[in-house]
Structures are given as structure tokens and as C-alpha cells.
Design a protein around this motif. Structure first.
Motif, PDB file in Angstrom:
ATOM      1  N   LEU A 195       0.826  -1.201   0.000  1.00 53.59           N
ATOM      2  CA  LEU A 195       0.000   0.000   0.000  1.00 53.59           C
ATOM      3  C   LEU A 195       0.861   1.252   0.000  1.00 53.59           C
ATOM      4  CD1 LEU A 195      -2.655  -1.263   2.547  1.00 53.59           C
ATOM      5  CD2 LEU A 195      -3.105  -0.707   0.153  1.00 53.59           C
ATOM      6  N   LYS A 196       1.971   1.219   0.737  1.00 53.27           N
ATOM      7  CA  LYS A 196       2.896   2.357   0.701  1.00 53.27           C
ATOM      8  C   LYS A 196       3.461   2.540  -0.704  1.00 53.27           C
ATOM      9  CE  LYS A 196       7.468   3.852   2.006  1.00 53.27           C
ATOM     10  NZ  LYS A 196       8.768   3.487   2.620  1.00 53.27           N
ATOM     11  N   SER A 197       3.819   1.432  -1.365  1.00 55.96           N
ATOM     12  CA  SER A 197       4.396   1.526  -2.705  1.00 55.96           C
ATOM     13  C   SER A 197       3.403   2.097  -3.707  1.00 55.96           C
ATOM     14  CB  SER A 197       4.877   0.144  -3.168  1.00 55.96           C
ATOM     15  OG  SER A 197       3.780  -0.713  -3.449  1.00 55.96           O
ATOM     16  N   GLU A 198       2.104   1.981  -3.393  1.00 57.85           N
ATOM     17  CA  GLU A 198       1.062   2.534  -4.259  1.00 57.85           C
ATOM     18  C   GLU A 198       0.795   4.008  -3.962  1.00 57.85           C
ATOM     19  OE1 GLU A 198      -2.245  -0.016  -3.568  1.00 57.85           O
ATOM     20  OE2 GLU A 198      -1.389  -1.724  -4.659  1.00 57.85           O
ATOM     21  N   GLY A 199       1.534   4.578  -3.006  1.00 58.36           N
ATOM     22  CA  GLY A 199       1.428   6.006  -2.732  1.00 58.36           C
ATOM     23  C   GLY A 199       0.637   6.381  -1.499  1.00 58.36           C
ATOM     24  N   HIS A 200       0.196   5.398  -0.713  1.00 56.66           N
ATOM     25  CA  HIS A 200      -0.582   5.701   0.485  1.00 56.66           C
ATOM     26  C   HIS A 200       0.336   6.106   1.634  1.00 56.66           C
ATOM     27  CE1 HIS A 200      -4.437   4.305  -1.077  1.00 56.66           C
ATOM     28  NE2 HIS A 200      -3.809   3.257  -1.587  1.00 56.66           N
ATOM     29  N   THR A 201      -0.185   6.983   2.476  1.00 53.60           N
ATOM     30  CA  THR A 201       0.490   7.363   3.720  1.00 53.60           C
ATOM     31  C   THR A 201      -0.228   6.666   4.870  1.00 53.60           C
ATOM     32  OG1 THR A 201       1.034   9.532   2.776  1.00 53.60           O
ATOM     33  CG2 THR A 201       1.196   9.301   5.173  1.00 53.60           C
ATOM     34  N   LEU A 202       0.551   6.054   5.772  1.00 51.78           N
ATOM     35  CA  LEU A 202      -0.057   5.248   6.823  1.00 51.78           C
ATOM     36  C   LEU A 202       0.501   5.607   8.192  1.00 51.78           C
ATOM     37  CD1 LEU A 202       0.746   2.975   4.268  1.00 51.78           C
ATOM     38  CD2 LEU A 202      -1.170   1.945   5.452  1.00 51.78           C
ATOM     39  N   LEU A 203      -0.401   5.666   9.175  1.00 54.85           N
ATOM     40  CA  LEU A 203      -0.020   5.758  10.586  1.00 54.85           C
ATOM     41  C   LEU A 203      -0.434   4.445  11.223  1.00 54.85           C
ATOM     42  CD1 LEU A 203       1.016   7.271  13.062  1.00 54.85           C
ATOM     43  CD2 LEU A 203      -1.269   8.247  13.350  1.00 54.85           C
ATOM     44  N   LEU A 204       0.539   3.718  11.744  1.00 59.71           N
ATOM     45  CA  LEU A 204       0.345   2.351  12.213  1.00 59.71           C
ATOM     46  C   LEU A 204       0.513   2.293  13.722  1.00 59.71           C
ATOM     47  CD1 LEU A 204       0.279  -0.796  11.618  1.00 59.71           C
ATOM     48  CD2 LEU A 204       2.765  -0.617  11.375  1.00 59.71           C
ATOM     49  N   VAL A 205      -0.547   1.914  14.439  1.00 58.33           N
ATOM     50  CA  VAL A 205      -0.468   1.655  15.875  1.00 58.33           C
ATOM     51  C   VAL A 205      -0.281   0.161  16.056  1.00 58.33           C
ATOM     52  CG1 VAL A 205      -1.662   1.779  18.098  1.00 58.33           C
ATOM     53  CG2 VAL A 205      -1.944   3.617  16.429  1.00 58.33           C
ATOM     54  N   GLU A 206       0.821  -0.239  16.698  1.00 57.22           N
ATOM     55  CA  GLU A 206       1.093  -1.675  16.752  1.00 57.22           C
ATOM     56  C   GLU A 206       2.010  -2.033  17.920  1.00 57.22           C
ATOM     57  OE1 GLU A 206       0.570  -5.107  16.536  1.00 57.22           O
ATOM     58  OE2 GLU A 206      -0.427  -4.131  14.835  1.00 57.22           O
ATOM     59  N   HIS A 207       1.799  -3.235  18.466  1.00 59.61           N
ATOM     60  CA  HIS A 207       2.647  -3.762  19.537  1.00 59.61           C
ATOM     61  C   HIS A 207       3.691  -4.742  19.008  1.00 59.61           C
ATOM     62  CE1 HIS A 207       0.796  -2.043  23.076  1.00 59.61           C
ATOM     63  NE2 HIS A 207      -0.408  -2.352  22.612  1.00 59.61           N
ATOM     64  N   ASP A 208       3.525  -5.238  17.798  1.00 61.35           N
ATOM     65  CA  ASP A 208       4.470  -6.202  17.247  1.00 61.35           C
ATOM     66  C   ASP A 208       5.738  -5.464  16.801  1.00 61.35           C
ATOM     67  OD1 ASP A 208       5.876  -7.937  15.364  1.00 61.35           O
ATOM     68  OD2 ASP A 208       4.101  -9.210  15.419  1.00 61.35           O
ATOM     69  N   MET A 209       6.774  -5.520  17.642  1.00 61.22           N
ATOM     70  CA  MET A 209       7.984  -4.745  17.377  1.00 61.22           C
ATOM     71  C   MET A 209       8.752  -5.243  16.166  1.00 61.22           C
ATOM     72  SD  MET A 209       8.126  -2.207  19.393  1.00 61.22           S
ATOM     73  CE  MET A 209       6.372  -2.149  19.043  1.00 61.22           C
ATOM     74  N   ASP A 210       8.723  -6.548  15.899  1.00 64.64           N
ATOM     75  CA  ASP A 210       9.410  -7.055  14.713  1.00 64.64           C
ATOM     76  C   ASP A 210       8.790  -6.450  13.453  1.00 64.64           C
ATOM     77  OD1 ASP A 210      11.144  -8.600  16.193  1.00 64.64           O
ATOM     78  OD2 ASP A 210       9.870 -10.384  16.111  1.00 64.64           O
TER      79      ASP A 210
END
Length: 254
Positions: A195-210
Motif C-alpha cells: 500500500l505504501k508503494s502505491e502512494g498511500h500514507t499510513l499511521l500504524l499503531v502496533e505492539h508487534d515490534m518485529d
């Protein structure tokens, strides 16, 4: 693309956010991390109009969104998923995605009652877009299924399809891999990078550090409602405040 300036939120006398400030660059994946109760979901809710901030400013592409209702924030080009799934289990998978196009469905009660040709053309166009979104997330073959019978991983993808169907400029993903196994997590990670490669900007809330450290361009760290660090994944991993407040506590269970 998005600028937060001194964003604060109080619940009664309890501060959930305290003067949080940072910027999101267009085309980046920005990860928002922190311990449970750090204020991550509260911050997402303040950005998207679910909650009104107590102080501060939310600026999106030069427009002040502070305190606007959720539908106005959505209309400005921001979409989101939820930490706890918000699907309609009795509706079909396709109809759930069509809900993401509500703002484009028209407002004329007269046109809806008479089923005028422009309305029918619009409905066909929106249905095609919803099917394309389902295909993007590998759910097209399940379009007619009731959403309630989907496996948990498919429900997560359904929420992402609904968020992206309107082609928003910014998408906020609230714990998109929570509850998924390693294979499902890796698949979602690949979808986010695509999705990023398609030009989207994302804010990701996540606990999975890997996952966070492997796909994020920028990481913002909250602790007790305050922004304690921001930078590249490598910079954040070396930050002593982060190691003490978050990563150090998570290492035994990560």
C-alpha cells in the motif's frame, strides 16, 4: 501531510494525552508505539474526530481538523481501522465495504425513492469499486458471504478493504495484526508495504515490534500520554528513554 501541535486530552481530571506533537510525511509508514495505556488509541480517536481534544491542533494538508466530527474528517481524506473490529456481521462482505463509500452515495431522498438513472449508475460504479477493494485484499471470492462467518484474519482484511475503498490520502491502522498468527502477520505486513508503494500514507499503531521495525520509516513513542521519542527505527531502538519505558519491558514477551 499531518501535523499535531500540543495535542492533549483529559478525561475528567485524568490526562490521557499531554501536549503530543509530531509530523507525518506523505508517502511514509509512521508507527505509533508505546505500552498499554500510553494513549495511542486516544490519539487516533482525537485525529479522526471520535473524540474532541482538550487542547492543541490537528492540521491535515493545511486544514485545521481540530474538533471536527468524524464524517468531516473522513471527507477530508482520512480513513481508519479500529483496535476492536467494527464490522457488521449480518451484512455481506461486499456491503461492509460499501459502507466505506457512504459519503459518495448521494443525499437525495427523492432520487433514492424514484430510482432515477443517475442513482443507478452511481450504485453500479460504487459496487465495482468495492469489488476492486475486496480483490486487492484477496476477499473477492467471499463478497456474498455474511461478514460474521469470516475467519478472524479475513475480518482484519475486511476492515482494511473498507478503509482503503474510498482512496483516502491518509489511513490510520489501529493494531492491524493483533490476534493474528506469525504467517498472517507477515502477510499483513507485506500488504502494508504494498500500500505504501502505491502512494498511500499510513499511521500504524502496533505492539508487534518485529513488524514495526521492519516496515516503518518513522517511529513515534508514547508513554503515559507524552511523546518521549521519535525518529527512525534504529534511532528509537537506541533511545534510553524508549528502552526504559517500553522496549525493555517488552523484550521478554516480544
Amino acid at each position: 501531510m499531518l501535523t499535531l501541535e500540543g495535542l492533549s486530552k483529559n478525561f475528567g481530571g485524568l490526562p490521557a494525552l499531554q501536549e503530543v506533537s509530531f509530523r507525518l510525511r506523505g508517502g511514509d509508514i509512521t508507527a505509533l508505539i508505546g505500552p498499554n495505556g500510553a494513549g495511542k488509541s486516544t490519539l487516533i480517536n482525537c485525529i479522526t474526530g471520535v473524540l474532541a481534544p482538550s487542547a492543541g491542533r490537528v492540521d491535515f494538508l493545511g486544514r485545521d481538523l481540530t474538533g471536527l466530527p468524524a464524517h468531516e474528517v473522513t471527507r477530508s481524506g482520512i480513513a481508519r481501522t479500529f483496535q476492536n473490529l467494527r464490522i457488521f456481521p449480518r451484512l455481506s462482505v461486499l456491503d461492509n465495504v460499501l459502507c466505506g463509500l457512504t459519503l459518495e452515495a448521494g443525499r437525495s431522498f427523492f432520487s433514492a425513492m424514484l430510482r432515477l438513472p443517475p442513482l443507478r449508475h452511481r450504485e453500479r460504479r460504487l459496487r465495482l469499486r468495492a469489488l476492486e477493494a475486496l480483490d486487492r485484499f484477496s476477499l473477492a471470492d467471499k463478497a456474498a458471504w455474511p461478514a460474521g462467518i469470516l475467519a478472524y484474519g479475513d475480518r482484519k482484511r475486511l476492515e482494511m478493504a473498507r478503509a482503503f475503498v474510498g482512496e483516502p490520502q491518509l489511513v490510520l491502522l489501529d493494531e492491524p495484526v493483533a490476534g493474528l498468527n506469525a504467517a498472517e502477520t507477515a502477510a499483513v505486513g507485506r500488504e502494508i508495504v504494498r500500500l505504501k508503494s502505491e502512494g498511500h500514507t499510513l499511521l500504524l499503531v502496533e505492539h508487534d515490534m518485529d513488524l514495526v521495525m521492519s516496515i516503518a520509516d518513522q517511529v513515534v513513542v508514547l508513554d503515559s500520554g507524552r511523546c518521549i521519542a521519535r525518529g527512525t527505527p534504529a534511532e528509537v531502538q537506541r533511545n534510553p528513554l524508549v528502552l526504559e519505558a517500553y522496549l525493555g519491558r517488552m523484550e521478554p514477551t516480544a
